[in-house]
Design a protein around this motif. Structure first.
Motif, PDB file in Angstrom:
ATOM      1  N   ARG A   1      -0.746  -3.831  -8.522  1.00  0.00           N
ATOM      2  CA  ARG A   1      -1.421  -3.074  -7.465  1.00  0.00           C
ATOM      3  C   ARG A   1      -1.577  -1.589  -7.793  1.00  0.00           C
ATOM      4  O   ARG A   1      -2.103  -0.829  -6.983  1.00  0.00           O
ATOM      5  CB  ARG A   1      -0.659  -3.210  -6.153  1.00  0.00           C
TER       6      ARG A   1
ATOM      7  N   THR B   1      -0.963  -9.800  -8.722  1.00  0.00           N
ATOM      8  CA  THR B   1      -1.766  -8.681  -9.207  1.00  0.00           C
ATOM      9  C   THR B   1      -0.970  -7.396  -9.290  1.00  0.00           C
ATOM     10  O   THR B   1      -0.223  -7.067  -8.373  1.00  0.00           O
ATOM     11  CB  THR B   1      -2.957  -8.460  -8.248  1.00  0.00           C
TER      12      THR B   1
ATOM     13  N   GLY C   1      -3.004   1.760  -8.651  1.00  0.00           N
ATOM     14  CA  GLY C   1      -4.374   2.257  -8.610  1.00  0.00           C
ATOM     15  C   GLY C   1      -5.202   1.700  -7.468  1.00  0.00           C
ATOM     16  O   GLY C   1      -6.357   2.078  -7.302  1.00  0.00           O
ATOM     17  N   SER C   2      -4.636   0.821  -6.661  1.00  0.00           N
ATOM     18  CA  SER C   2      -5.368   0.319  -5.500  1.00  0.00           C
ATOM     19  C   SER C   2      -4.537   0.527  -4.241  1.00  0.00           C
ATOM     20  O   SER C   2      -3.310   0.537  -4.286  1.00  0.00           O
ATOM     21  CB  SER C   2      -5.724  -1.167  -5.669  1.00  0.00           C
ATOM     22  N   ASP C   3      -5.212   0.725  -3.145  1.00  0.00           N
ATOM     23  CA  ASP C   3      -4.569   0.909  -1.833  1.00  0.00           C
ATOM     24  C   ASP C   3      -3.503   2.006  -1.838  1.00  0.00           C
ATOM     25  O   ASP C   3      -2.477   1.881  -1.169  1.00  0.00           O
ATOM     26  CB  ASP C   3      -3.960  -0.404  -1.335  1.00  0.00           C
TER      27      ASP C   3
ATOM     28  N   ALA D   1       0.829  -1.210   0.000  1.00  0.00           N
ATOM     29  CA  ALA D   1       0.000   0.000   0.000  1.00  0.00           C
ATOM     30  C   ALA D   1       0.863   1.261   0.000  1.00  0.00           C
ATOM     31  O   ALA D   1       1.938   1.295   0.598  1.00  0.00           O
ATOM     32  CB  ALA D   1      -0.916   0.008   1.221  1.00  0.00           C
TER      33      ALA D   1
END
Length: 176
Positions: free
Chosen positions: A85, A83, A87-89, A67
């Motif tokens: 990551r 995955t 654009g997320s967290d 993150a």
């Protein structure tokens, strides 16, 4: 394995700038979590791996938390296996905009997307400093990476709420 860090069963990688590392496998950060320990990769710049990629987390690993990182421009890919990551967290993939990476100055420019881009819930320990000896948090939110931006910010104009006036004839005198 892991030119900058190897995290196994609970390893933590916080507030680092890992650049231009190389390894035959997982160039910058390699993490393996299991039920006995969750690895954490938070608030890091992971960029420019010359060989091996950015972050390696096995696709069967459901525990590692990634993150508020800037994972960018790594040879062989930013996220290996598993995955992507971005654009997320809070994870981004943008040029971190270092002051002078050619001469190993990895402080952030005021235009860097990493400035104030770290975990908004991050609480620094009393007296905690960044890599260059400045306060770990400047301007209310931690930056992504080892170096906290510590200079003058460009001013942001505050003109108040949006206003509009309808002009039905010219000339018109408008006061806001």
């Amino acid at each position: 394995v892991g030119g900058a860090a190897v995290l196994i069963s609970g390893g933590q990688f916080f507030n680092n700038t890992a650049v231009q590392n190389a390894a035959d496998f997982a160039g910058n950060v390699y993490a393996v979590s299991d039920p006995s320990g969750q690895c954490l990769i938070i608030n890091n710049v992971i960029s420019g791996a010359e060989r091996g990629g950015g972050i390696y987390v096995d696709s069967a690993d459901d525990f590692t938390r990634i993150a508020f990182n800037d994972v960018w421009n790594n040879a062989e890919g930013d996220y290996l296996v598993g995955t992507n990551r971005t654009g997320s967290d809070g994870n981004i993939s943008q040029d971190p905009q270092f002051v002078d990476a050619v001469h190993d100055d990895y402080r952030l420019l005021d235009t860097s997307p990493c400035v104030n881009g770290g975990d908004p819930n991050f609480q620094s320990a009393p007296g905690e400093l960044d890599f260059y000896g400045n306060a770990r948090v400047f301007a209310r939110r931690v930056d992504i990476g080892a170096a906290e931006y510590f200079d003058h910010f460009r001013p942001v104009a505050d003109a108040g709420p949006d206003q509009s006036r309808v002009v039905t004839s010219l000339p018109a005198l408008i006061a806001l």
